[in-house]
Structure formats: C-alpha cells, structure tokens
Design a protein around this motif. Structure first.
Motif, short mmCIF file in Angstrom:
data_model
loop_
_atom_site.label_atom_id
_atom_site.label_comp_id
_atom_site.label_asym_id
_atom_site.label_seq_id
_atom_site.Cartn_x
_atom_site.Cartn_y
_atom_site.Cartn_z
N SER A 108 4.55 26.45 71.96
CA SER A 108 5.14 27.79 71.91
C SER A 108 5.33 28.26 70.48
O SER A 108 5.05 29.41 70.15
N MET A 109 5.79 27.36 69.62
CA MET A 109 6.01 27.72 68.22
C MET A 109 4.70 28.16 67.57
O MET A 109 4.66 29.17 66.85
N ARG A 110 3.64 27.41 67.83
CA ARG A 110 2.35 27.75 67.22
C ARG A 110 1.84 29.11 67.72
O ARG A 110 1.23 29.87 66.95
N ALA A 111 2.11 29.42 68.99
CA ALA A 111 1.69 30.71 69.52
C ALA A 111 2.53 31.85 68.95
O ALA A 111 2.01 32.92 68.59
N LEU A 112 3.82 31.62 68.83
CA LEU A 112 4.73 32.68 68.38
C LEU A 112 4.56 33.04 66.91
O LEU A 112 4.86 34.16 66.51
N LYS A 113 4.09 32.09 66.10
CA LYS A 113 3.98 32.40 64.67
C LYS A 113 2.94 33.47 64.37
O LYS A 113 2.86 33.96 63.24
N GLU A 114 2.15 33.85 65.37
CA GLU A 114 1.21 34.94 65.18
C GLU A 114 1.94 36.25 64.89
O GLU A 114 1.39 37.15 64.26
N ARG A 115 3.21 36.33 65.34
CA ARG A 115 3.96 37.56 65.11
C ARG A 115 5.39 37.34 64.62
O ARG A 115 6.08 38.30 64.29
N ILE A 116 5.86 36.09 64.60
CA ILE A 116 7.24 35.81 64.23
C ILE A 116 7.28 34.72 63.16
O ILE A 116 6.56 33.73 63.24
N THR A 117 8.11 34.91 62.16
CA THR A 117 8.37 33.88 61.15
C THR A 117 9.32 32.85 61.76
O THR A 117 10.35 33.21 62.33
N ILE A 118 8.98 31.57 61.63
CA ILE A 118 9.80 30.51 62.22
C ILE A 118 10.27 29.56 61.12
O ILE A 118 9.48 29.12 60.28
N VAL A 119 11.56 29.24 61.16
CA VAL A 119 12.13 28.23 60.27
C VAL A 119 12.77 27.17 61.17
O VAL A 119 13.63 27.49 62.00
N ILE A 120 12.35 25.93 61.01
CA ILE A 120 12.83 24.85 61.88
C ILE A 120 13.46 23.74 61.06
O ILE A 120 12.89 23.28 60.06
N VAL A 121 14.66 23.33 61.47
CA VAL A 121 15.28 22.12 60.93
C VAL A 121 14.88 20.98 61.84
O VAL A 121 15.02 21.06 63.07
N THR A 122 14.34 19.91 61.26
CA THR A 122 13.94 18.76 62.07
C THR A 122 14.12 17.46 61.30
O THR A 122 13.89 17.40 60.10
N HIS A 123 14.55 16.44 62.03
CA HIS A 123 14.57 15.08 61.48
C HIS A 123 13.28 14.34 61.83
O HIS A 123 13.05 13.23 61.36
N ASN A 124 12.48 14.96 62.69
CA ASN A 124 11.24 14.34 63.15
C ASN A 124 10.12 14.75 62.19
O ASN A 124 9.57 15.84 62.27
N MET A 125 9.78 13.84 61.28
CA MET A 125 8.78 14.19 60.27
C MET A 125 7.39 14.37 60.88
O MET A 125 6.58 15.15 60.38
N GLN A 126 7.11 13.65 61.98
CA GLN A 126 5.84 13.86 62.66
C GLN A 126 5.76 15.29 63.21
O GLN A 126 4.69 15.91 63.20
N GLN A 127 6.89 15.78 63.69
CA GLN A 127 6.92 17.15 64.19
C GLN A 127 6.63 18.14 63.07
O GLN A 127 5.87 19.10 63.25
N ALA A 128 7.20 17.91 61.91
CA ALA A 128 6.94 18.79 60.77
C ALA A 128 5.45 18.80 60.43
O ALA A 128 4.87 19.86 60.18
N THR A 129 4.82 17.64 60.45
CA THR A 129 3.38 17.60 60.12
C THR A 129 2.54 18.28 61.20
O THR A 129 1.48 18.82 60.90
N ARG A 130 3.03 18.27 62.44
CA ARG A 130 2.27 18.89 63.53
C ARG A 130 2.35 20.41 63.52
O ARG A 130 1.36 21.08 63.83
N VAL A 131 3.53 20.95 63.20
CA VAL A 131 3.70 22.39 63.43
C VAL A 131 3.89 23.23 62.16
O VAL A 131 3.62 24.43 62.18
N ALA A 132 4.37 22.63 61.08
CA ALA A 132 4.79 23.44 59.93
C ALA A 132 3.64 23.74 58.97
O ALA A 132 2.85 22.86 58.64
N ASP A 133 3.59 24.97 58.52
CA ASP A 133 2.66 25.35 57.46
C ASP A 133 3.23 24.95 56.09
O ASP A 133 2.48 24.54 55.19
N TYR A 134 4.56 25.09 55.96
CA TYR A 134 5.25 24.74 54.72
C TYR A 134 6.44 23.85 55.04
O TYR A 134 7.03 23.95 56.12
N THR A 135 6.78 22.99 54.09
CA THR A 135 7.91 22.08 54.28
C THR A 135 8.78 22.07 53.03
O THR A 135 8.26 22.02 51.90
#
Length: 256
Positions: free
Chosen positions: A188-215
C-alpha cells in the motif's frame, strides 16, 4: 521537490531537550524512513510535524518546520494541517462503526463536503489503495472493529488517505502485524507514494530497505541525551555505503 523542510529544529519537554538541531528535507512523493535506536527522537520528530505534542505540558519546538510555505510551529489552523498531514500510529483502531462509514465519516465532515453519490466510489478507491477492497467488499456494512488487527491497520490507512492528504506520517505501522499483513501494508505504501509523501518511523531495517527511497539515521547524543540526525541520504547509500561510523555500527547490529 521538498514536501517538508526541517531547519535547525530543537524540541524540549520542559527542561529536557529531546531533539537537537535537526535539519532535513523530506522529498515530495517519496518514502522517507527514520531509523535509529529507541530514545533517539524519531517519534518525537514525527509527532512534531503533526503538532501532536500541543497538549503535552511543557512540550515545545524551536526552529522551523516548513510545509507549503508555512511554518507548522506557528500555524493556527490545526484542523487544516491535520487534514493535509495525516498520521497512522502503531496501534491504529477502527471507529466503532461500519467499514464503509469509517471511510465516509471524514468525507462527510470535510469543509468541501463530498456528495454522497461520490462517496461510494471514493470508499472503493481508498480501500483498494490500502489493499483491503477484495477482503471487505462484501461486508462494507459490518463493523470495522470485527476486522483483524492487520485489516484494521489498513482500514485506518484508507481512512487517512480518503481526505487526500499531501503527507502521511506512519509511526511503526507494522510493529504489531504478522508478516503477511506487513507485506500488504508495504504494498500500500508503495502504491500511495505516487501521490502522497510518506514518512515512516521503523525499527525494522529490512523494512526500510524494502520501501524507503530515503533514510535518515538518528542517534541519541550520550552526553546530552538529545536526539540528533547523524546521516541522511538515499536508502541504498545509507545501508551499503554509510559515511558515518555510527550509522555503520547501527545497521550492522552492533547497538540498538
């Protein structure tokens, strides 16, 4: 382009300084992850962007949080701010109403009220964006509280994006979810970023590598105990070629 420009931002709880000199440009229509050990101020920064500390005695920010040409710290219209900057928490809960009304509720309250005949299409759209439509399309008038935890989290994401925010803040949105629900939220996050800026706090570093453009890697100063920004860049660079030894130590699991 920059969606939110954070300039030399400090945050205090009475005399305790929680954040020290944070400067960070959050890119528009991209996913930015905030990582770092517990206590480094990630959630404090996220909540400051949405003015969630306003009712906390002694809490105050200094510096600038610029959004759409206006300083978030000084804006007087919090209703408008929170419509344009939505927020998802670690344990989001559906409203005690139907799945359909969970989405329609905000649309009916909007200053430019959405006509009822258009709400049905909007409900389907945002539930699809949240990867939930196929699971609930035959029970839209059943209680949202009857959904599983992962489904409720995605319902809350759909509810937040129904009013067309420019920014969506997500504070550990998958921390309480199973791997399958986590995967669906990430889709859902990857689909939504087409029109919405997303900022996520995560302790899951694998999640950051999967979804984040910037860290952005944050770290608590051991002397002052204030959170500081250590390093910021494209996610691949942060995880494969960190410039700061503290970043390298964190992502390699030496502390955290």
């Amino acid at each position: 382009m920059t969606a939110i420009d954070i300039r030399n931002f400090d945050f205090f709880y009475d005399t305790f300084q929680a954040l020290d000199g944070i400067s960070l440009r959050i890119a528009e229509r991209r996913i930015t992850a905030l990582i770092g050990a517990s206590g480094c101020g990630k959630s404090t920064l996220l909540r400051a962007i949405n003015r969630m500390h306003d009712n906390t005695p002694g809490a105050r920010g200094q510096g600038e949080l610029l959004f759409d040409g206006e300083d978030i710290l000084t804006t007087s219209n919090l209703v408008s701010l929170r419509k344009r900057i939505g927020m998802i928490f670690q344990h989001s809960t559906a409203f005690p109403m139907s799945i359909y009304d969970n989405i329609a509720y905000g649309l009916r309250l909007a200053s430019q009220r959405v006509p009822e005949k258009q709400i049905k299409g909007r409900v389907e759209q945002v539930l699809s964006d949240a990867g939930l439509w196929d699971e609930v399309k035959d029970k839209l008038h059943k209680s949202g509280l009857a959904l599983s935890g992962g489904q409720q989290q995605r319902l809350c994401i759909a509810r937040a994006v129904a009013v067309n925010p420019a920014v969506l803040l997500m504070d550990e949105p998958c921390a309480a979810l199973d791997p399958i629900s986590t995967q669906k939220v990430e889709q859902s996050m990857r689909a939504l970023k087409e029109r919405i800026t997303i900022v996520i706090v995560t302790h899951n570093m694998q999640q950051a590598t999967r979804v984040a453009d910037y860290t952005a890697f944050m770290h608590m100063n051991p002397e002052t105990r204030a959170g500081q920004l250590v390093e910021f860049g494209e996610t691949d660079q942060i995880f494969s070629r960190p410039r700061d030894e503290r970043t390298a130590a964190y992502i390699s699991g030496k502390f955290g």
